[in-house]
Design an enzyme around this catalytic site. Structure first.
Site, short mmCIF file in Angstrom:
data_model
loop_
_atom_site.label_atom_id
_atom_site.label_comp_id
_atom_site.label_asym_id
_atom_site.label_seq_id
_atom_site.Cartn_x
_atom_site.Cartn_y
_atom_site.Cartn_z
N ASP A 12 0.77 -1.21 -0.02
CA ASP A 12 0.19 0.21 0.16
C ASP A 12 1.03 1.09 0.06
O ASP A 12 1.45 1.75 1.09
CB ASP A 12 -0.90 -0.23 1.32
CG ASP A 12 -1.79 1.27 1.27
OD1 ASP A 12 -2.29 1.49 0.05
OD2 ASP A 12 -2.17 1.83 2.26
N GLU A 72 -1.89 -1.41 -4.80
CA GLU A 72 -3.16 -0.82 -5.02
C GLU A 72 -3.00 -0.10 -6.64
O GLU A 72 -2.18 0.48 -6.79
CB GLU A 72 -3.42 0.10 -4.25
CG GLU A 72 -4.74 0.60 -4.29
CD GLU A 72 -5.12 1.58 -2.99
OE1 GLU A 72 -6.27 1.33 -2.45
OE2 GLU A 72 -4.36 2.36 -2.54
N ASP A 144 -2.00 1.31 7.02
CA ASP A 144 -1.49 1.05 5.98
C ASP A 144 -0.95 -0.45 5.75
O ASP A 144 -1.12 -0.94 4.95
CB ASP A 144 -0.25 2.08 5.87
CG ASP A 144 -0.36 3.35 6.04
OD1 ASP A 144 -1.37 3.78 5.09
OD2 ASP A 144 0.28 4.31 6.44
#
Length: 170
Positions: A12, A72, A144
């Site tokens: 992430d 992502e 995160d």
């Protein structure tokens, strides 16, 4: 040390706080190999943050030897400066993994939520709770790191023996 083909690194990306998690599927269960956050001090210049991110990912890959990376996908952000900075961090993460020859798979946030929670509209807290349940984690990981765990689980859920259905690396 051999590399299990069912070990996935979830990333992430962020300039100051990149969530990372390596998850493995073995004997019908998920196992967290390593999970955390690569942090950069807010006073560091962008160039140094990007270099430290690349180095941190390289060290993590060397330790855990993942077979795949889940990152992502690109998303819209109202602040152009923030979007550019996130893009730079994402590019460094992709390059660090590609340099090691690891296939990289991209997942949109909605698809991650669908794979992990069962609903693409799930909230962050719901996603975190489901990740904790699936991975048998008692203490809530940082946000995160939780997102990185969800990305890894999403990729492991999306693997299939049918080549036509398998996600394509970026």
């Amino acid at each position: 040390m051999s590399t299990p083909n069912n070990r996935t690194l979830g990333i992430d990306t962020s300039l100051r706080s990149t969530g990372v998690a390596v998850v493995e599927w073995m004997a019908g269960r998920y196992a967290v190999v390593e999970c955390g956050v690569l942090k950069n001090h807010r006073n560091l210049p962008v160039s140094e943050c990007l270099m430290l991110l690349s180095r941190g990912l390289g060290n993590l890959i060397a330790r855990t030897r993942p077979a795949a990376v889940a990152i992502e996908g690109v998303f819209y952000h109202e602040n152009a400066r923030t979007a550019v900075t996130l893009g730079q961090a994402r590019g460094v993460a992709i390059a660090a993994c590609a340099e090691k020859g690891i296939p990289i798979f991209e997942y949109e946030p909605r698809r991650v939520k669908q794979a992990v929670v069962g609903r693409g509209e799930a909230g962050k807290e719901q996603l975190r709770r489901m990740v904790m349940t699936l991975l048998n984690i008692e203490k809530a990981p940082p946000e995160d790191a939780s997102d990185a765990l969800a990305l890894a689980v999403c990729h492991l859920h999306n693997r299939t023996g049918y080549a036509a259905l398998m996600p394509k690396p970026i």
